[in-house]
Design a protein around this motif. Structure first.
Motif, PDB file in Angstrom:
ATOM      1  N   ASN A  52      -5.401   5.963  -1.297  1.00 35.82           N
ATOM      2  CA  ASN A  52      -4.293   5.004  -0.879  1.00 35.82           C
ATOM      3  C   ASN A  52      -4.561   3.945  -1.817  1.00 35.82           C
ATOM      4  O   ASN A  52      -5.797   3.523  -2.384  1.00 35.82           O
ATOM      5  N   ASN A 102     -15.813   0.320  10.536  1.00 34.89           N
ATOM      6  CA  ASN A 102     -16.377  -0.752   9.492  1.00 34.89           C
ATOM      7  C   ASN A 102     -17.440  -0.078   8.442  1.00 34.89           C
ATOM      8  O   ASN A 102     -18.076  -0.828   7.479  1.00 34.89           O
ATOM      9  N   HIS A 152      -3.633  -0.034  -3.356  1.00 37.82           N
ATOM     10  CA  HIS A 152      -3.237  -1.255  -2.770  1.00 37.82           C
ATOM     11  C   HIS A 152      -3.044  -2.254  -3.830  1.00 37.82           C
ATOM     12  O   HIS A 152      -3.898  -2.519  -4.431  1.00 37.82           O
ATOM     13  N   SER A 187       0.735  -1.239   0.075  1.00 40.79           N
ATOM     14  CA  SER A 187       0.019   0.203  -0.034  1.00 40.79           C
ATOM     15  C   SER A 187       0.870   1.217  -0.012  1.00 40.79           C
ATOM     16  O   SER A 187       2.074   1.123   0.547  1.00 40.79           O
ATOM     17  N   HIS A 196     -10.609  -3.843   7.399  1.00 43.62           N
ATOM     18  CA  HIS A 196      -9.343  -3.427   8.306  1.00 43.62           C
ATOM     19  C   HIS A 196      -8.971  -1.879   8.134  1.00 43.62           C
ATOM     20  O   HIS A 196      -8.565  -1.234   9.252  1.00 43.62           O
ATOM     21  N   GLU A 197      -8.844  -1.570   6.878  1.00 42.34           N
ATOM     22  CA  GLU A 197      -8.368  -0.045   6.717  1.00 42.34           C
ATOM     23  C   GLU A 197      -9.520   0.630   6.966  1.00 42.34           C
ATOM     24  O   GLU A 197      -9.148   1.968   7.671  1.00 42.34           O
ATOM     25  N   SER A 198     -10.730   0.758   7.159  1.00 48.19           N
ATOM     26  CA  SER A 198     -11.687   1.368   7.703  1.00 48.19           C
ATOM     27  C   SER A 198     -11.705   2.019   9.093  1.00 48.19           C
ATOM     28  O   SER A 198     -11.640   2.865   9.655  1.00 48.19           O
ATOM     29  N   ASN A 199     -11.180   0.402   9.834  1.00 50.98           N
ATOM     30  CA  ASN A 199     -10.907   0.749  11.253  1.00 50.98           C
ATOM     31  C   ASN A 199      -9.666   1.432  11.368  1.00 50.98           C
ATOM     32  O   ASN A 199      -9.378   2.153  12.582  1.00 50.98           O
ATOM     33  N   LYS A 200      -8.579   1.374  10.570  1.00 46.51           N
ATOM     34  CA  LYS A 200      -7.268   2.136  10.686  1.00 46.51           C
ATOM     35  C   LYS A 200      -7.715   3.555  10.903  1.00 46.51           C
ATOM     36  O   LYS A 200      -6.947   4.346  11.383  1.00 46.51           O
ATOM     37  N   TYR A 201      -8.787   4.032  10.005  1.00 43.20           N
ATOM     38  CA  TYR A 201      -9.001   5.564   9.970  1.00 43.20           C
ATOM     39  C   TYR A 201     -10.260   5.913  10.867  1.00 43.20           C
ATOM     40  O   TYR A 201     -10.766   6.823  10.677  1.00 43.20           O
ATOM     41  N   LYS A 202     -10.418   4.855  11.826  1.00 44.59           N
ATOM     42  CA  LYS A 202     -11.561   5.064  12.820  1.00 44.59           C
ATOM     43  C   LYS A 202     -13.020   5.196  11.944  1.00 44.59           C
ATOM     44  O   LYS A 202     -13.684   5.953  12.458  1.00 44.59           O
TER      45      LYS A 202
END
Length: 199
Positions: A44, A116, A46, A27, A107-113
């Motif tokens: 981003n 989900n 990937h 990424s 997982h990416e959505s959770n990384k950016y708060k």
């Protein structure tokens, strides 16, 4: 030179000797020109590689948003954080690459708060023969249009392709299960009850 593995940290050796994943995702951030707002924005990118063959097998572009107020994306919700899958492209179908990209997006959505909240625009532009709508529905995405959801579910149950007349550009989103207040604190209640029995 002979290496004696007994001299090395056993934890480190165990981590190295674990099975290598079948796919790796590389990424990076990049600037992209957005025609809808007539300016450049950061996205981003990937890229997925198959570790067995060394081949580049697909690409996904995502973009996190801090405040989305459109009820078309998440009906009934206002001012949410959400991750958009701008584009998803795999070069070989039925290999599981698309599903792995969707899981990666969660997982990416959770990384950016974003909790989900993931959405996308399903379209037949890239592949008119096999529109992406059915695939996204299989992955759990829905659209506010109940009629379209039924058509997609019918295609899935009958193993049919989507009719091009129904394959218009449609916003789809991953529904997010809301936690009730008692569910949120349920773990602590159970822990408290357990401790009271032990004491």
């Amino acid at each position: 030179m002979k290496i004696n593995l007994s001299n090395y940290n056993p934890i480190l050796y165990r981590k190295i000797s674990q099975k290598f994943p079948d796919e790796l995702i590389y990424s990076f951030r990049a600037d992209a020109f957005d025609l809808s707002i007539n300016r450049t924005s950061a996205v981003n990118i990937h890229r997925m590689f198959d570790t067995k063959t060394g081949q580049y097998v697909g690409e996904m572009i995502t973009q996190p948003f801090k405040n989305i107020s459109s009820s078309l994306i998440y009906p009934g919700e206002t001012k949410i954080r959400a991750l958009e899958i701008v584009r998803l492209l795999v070069f070989k179908r039925r290999k599981g690459y698309g599903s792995k990209f969707i899981n990666f997006a969660k997982h990416e959505s959770n990384k950016y708060k974003c909790d989900n909240h993931v959405f996308l625009l399903a379209s037949c532009i890239y592949d008119p023969q096999y529109p992406s709508h059915v695939f996204y529905r299989k992955q759990g995405f829905i659209t506010p249009e109940k009629k379209i959801n039924k058509i997609l579910d019918n295609c899935i149950s009958k193993h049919e392709n989507l009719d091009l007349n129904d394959a218009k550009n449609i916003l789809m989103y991953m529904p997010v299960k809301k936690e009730e207040p008692e569910q949120k604190y349920g773990f602590f209640k159970k822990l408290k009850n357990l401790l009271s029995k032990l004491i």
